[in-house]
Design a protein around this motif. Structure first.
Motif, PDB file in Angstrom:
ATOM      1  N   UNK A   9       0.621  -1.153   0.056  1.00 58.33           N
ATOM      2  CA  UNK A   9      -0.120  -0.046   0.027  1.00 58.33           C
ATOM      3  C   UNK A   9       1.099   1.175  -0.172  1.00 58.33           C
ATOM      4  N   UNK A  10       0.507   2.307  -0.696  1.00 57.65           N
ATOM      5  CA  UNK A  10       1.413   3.220  -0.975  1.00 57.65           C
ATOM      6  C   UNK A  10       0.690   4.604  -0.654  1.00 57.65           C
ATOM      7  N   UNK A  11       1.712   5.591  -0.269  1.00 52.44           N
ATOM      8  CA  UNK A  11       1.153   6.961   0.048  1.00 52.44           C
ATOM      9  C   UNK A  11      -0.079   7.110   0.941  1.00 52.44           C
ATOM     10  N   UNK A  57       4.646  -2.079   3.398  1.00 48.92           N
ATOM     11  CA  UNK A  57       4.734  -3.681   2.636  1.00 48.92           C
ATOM     12  C   UNK A  57       3.615  -4.678   3.321  1.00 48.92           C
ATOM     13  N   UNK A  58       3.214  -5.431   2.440  1.00 48.90           N
ATOM     14  CA  UNK A  58       2.263  -6.594   2.709  1.00 48.90           C
ATOM     15  C   UNK A  58       2.733  -7.222   3.971  1.00 48.90           C
ATOM     16  N   UNK A  90      -1.668  -1.059  -5.100  1.00 50.08           N
ATOM     17  CA  UNK A  90      -0.600  -1.619  -6.061  1.00 50.08           C
ATOM     18  C   UNK A  90      -0.875  -1.141  -7.709  1.00 50.08           C
ATOM     19  N   UNK A  91      -2.192  -0.771  -8.129  1.00 50.45           N
ATOM     20  CA  UNK A  91      -2.229  -0.685  -9.512  1.00 50.45           C
ATOM     21  C   UNK A  91      -2.312   0.739  -9.687  1.00 50.45           C
ATOM     22  N   UNK A 147      -6.572  -4.383  -1.114  1.00 56.68           N
ATOM     23  CA  UNK A 147      -6.148  -3.211  -1.688  1.00 56.68           C
ATOM     24  C   UNK A 147      -7.126  -2.185  -1.766  1.00 56.68           C
ATOM     25  N   UNK A 148      -8.339  -2.364  -1.659  1.00 57.14           N
ATOM     26  CA  UNK A 148      -9.550  -1.201  -1.663  1.00 57.14           C
ATOM     27  C   UNK A 148     -10.501  -1.336  -0.593  1.00 57.14           C
TER      28      UNK A 148
END
Length: 115
Positions: A35-37, A53-54, A77-78, A104-105
């Motif tokens: 997961x970013x930002x 990180x996961x 990640x997308x 992720x969502x």
């Protein structure tokens, strides 16, 4: 006599101590990818991290300087941006707040707060 009174006062201050209300936050990623930002906006300020990180967690402790809703933003990640409204927070609350990414969502909030 004044010395005894002063010593008693200082001792009482040290024994009772000062208590600062804060919220200990843990953000954990169980999504299967990074997961970013990640940014958390709360009444009075924001905090965040570039990447979780996961399987890892990010810890942060903050003090509420107002009342309002928590807002969470992140990039999956997308490279898809997401925004989610979190729990309502009141100035003076303290305790814990667990934020988990099961995917992720999706995000879950588990507040353990007291007034």
């Amino acid at each position: 006599m004044r010395r005894i009174a002063a010593a008693s006062f200082v001792s009482a201050v040290f024994l009772t101590g000062c208590h600062s209300h804060y919220i200990q936050t843990t953000i954990t990623n169980h999504s299967g990818a990074d997961i970013n930002v990640v940014q958390v906006e709360y009444p009075g300020a924001t905090f965040g991290t570039q990447r979780i990180a996961n399987g890892n967690s990010f810890h942060y402790r903050f003090k509420l300087l107002g009342t309002g809703d928590l807002k969470l933003t992140w990039t999956d990640a997308s490279y898809q941006d997401h925004t989610l409204k979190g729990p309502h927070l009141n100035e003076g609350q303290e305790g814990t707040l667990v934020i988990e990414f099961p995917s992720q969502s999706q995000v879950t909030f588990q507040p353990g707060l007291k007034p």
